[in-house]
Write a protein that holds these residues in place. Structure first.
Motif, PDB file in Angstrom:
ATOM      1  N   GLY A  66      42.440  41.805  52.393  1.00 63.20           N
ATOM      2  CA  GLY A  66      42.530  40.362  52.254  1.00 63.20           C
ATOM      3  C   GLY A  66      41.631  39.672  53.259  1.00 63.20           C
ATOM      4  O   GLY A  66      40.636  40.242  53.724  1.00 63.20           O
ATOM      5  N   SER A 108      44.308  48.396  48.753  1.00 64.01           N
ATOM      6  CA  SER A 108      45.216  47.282  48.514  1.00 64.01           C
ATOM      7  C   SER A 108      46.049  47.649  47.299  1.00 64.01           C
ATOM      8  O   SER A 108      45.588  48.414  46.429  1.00 64.01           O
ATOM      9  N   THR A 164      41.928  43.590  43.589  1.00 64.54           N
ATOM     10  CA  THR A 164      41.494  43.287  44.952  1.00 64.54           C
ATOM     11  C   THR A 164      40.603  44.391  45.495  1.00 64.54           C
ATOM     12  O   THR A 164      39.584  44.122  46.143  1.00 64.54           O
ATOM     13  N   ARG A 217      37.252  44.039  43.940  1.00 64.18           N
ATOM     14  CA  ARG A 217      36.546  42.860  44.464  1.00 64.18           C
ATOM     15  C   ARG A 217      35.995  43.140  45.858  1.00 64.18           C
ATOM     16  O   ARG A 217      34.885  42.703  46.193  1.00 64.18           O
ATOM     17  N   GLY A 265      42.682  35.652  50.893  1.00 63.58           N
ATOM     18  CA  GLY A 265      41.998  36.461  49.898  1.00 63.58           C
ATOM     19  C   GLY A 265      40.667  37.001  50.375  1.00 63.58           C
ATOM     20  O   GLY A 265      40.008  36.432  51.250  1.00 63.58           O
TER      21      GLY A 265
END
Length: 298
Positions: A12, A35, A40, A43, A131
């Protein structure tokens, strides 16, 4: 000082920023990341925050010499348990949790023989948005990071941890875990709780929406931290419950003073209370390393 393999548990804002800062400083060769959300993880790969996305905590920490646990404090114990058997005995494990006594207790309950690898840390940094998309290498620059070493930590570990945070721009301080939790209940946890309560008190009134339309910079500045992540702050306030309740009692006593002077129409006493607060606030100076826009996990 250079690490061969950094394992990021929690991709994050906080974890991602640490990884980017370590990469930018040239302190790490390879970064693995885990994660719970596959989206996530992918990404984080796309943004080149990590080099390898792992499907388990155990896979991520295998062969790592540095591990950062960047998950909410409520998820610490399960994360410790998940990494324990795969964590190399020589690895340095740190967290970014905003409370320390409960995190240390979780480590003691779950890490077993790997407890000595863990050195608790709390970087005082963050943003109003969370994020991996908002991660940046400069997040920890000119911010304070607090280390709360345990008896199991060696001098070498403490020195290494201090060098890591210093190398990515932080000002490092050491505190006892109990002192840390009492301090941040007063200067962070209670202020967040008051902001949440004040916004709720406004919004639940019949004319709350109309009042809000008239709000200006004062309300904006006071309520800014009420926009922090709800799940993160649920865990922080619950984890540090005893110290937060102590600070709530102090605040309630101060609020009662204001209420009594207003009821009595004692304008002299009212001004004295305001003057007292004004003097304290005017004399206070933000210490080097403590400045930040907002800290949803501070």
């Amino acid at each position: 000082m250079k690490f061969q393999r950094l394992a990021l548990i929690g991709c994050g804002l906080m974890g991602g920023s640490f990884a980017l800062a370590m990469r930018q400083a040239g302190l790490v060769q390879h970064i693995t990341g885990f994660s719970a959300s596959e989206k996530t993880r992918q990404r984080a790969l796309e943004l080149m925050v990590i080099d390898q996305a792992c499907t388990s905590v155990a896979e991520a920490v295998s062969d790592a010499d540095l591990v950062l646990l960047a998950v909410p404090v409520g998820a610490m114990q399960s994360s410790f348990a998940a990494l324990r058997d795969s964590l190399p005995p020589s690895a340095l494990l740190m967290d970014v949790g905003s409370t320390k006594c409960d995190v240390i207790a979780a480590a003691q309950a779950a890490l077993g023989e790997r407890l000595s690898c863990f050195l608790p840390a709390h970087p005082i940094a963050g943003k109003e948005v969370a994020g991996i998309e908002h991660a940046e290498a400069t997040l920890y620059r000119e911010r304070r990071t607090i280390l709360t070493p345990m008896p199991q930590n060696s001098i070498r570990q403490i020195q290494t941890a201090s060098k890591v945070w210093t190398a990515i721009g932080s000002h490092v301080s050491h505190m006892r875990p109990e002192a840390h939790d009492a301090t941040f209940a007063a200067v962070s946890h209670l202020p967040h709780l008051l902001a949440f309560a004040a916004v709720n008190a406004l919004s639940t009134q019949h004319q709350g929406a109309a009042f809000l339309e008239m709000a200006g910079p004062g309300f904006r500045d006071f309520s800014r931290i009420a926009a922090s992540d709800p799940a993160v702050w649920r865990d922080i306030l619950s984890a540090n419950q005893t110290e937060v309740l102590t600070q709530m009692a102090h605040f309630r006593a101060a609020l009662d003073q204001f209420e009594n002077t207003l009821k009595q129409g004692d304008t002299t006493a009212l001004q004295q209370l305001i003057q007292q607060a004004s003097d304290v606030r005017s004399a206070w100076t933000l210490q080097a390393g403590n400045a930040c826009n907002t800290a949803p996990e501070d």
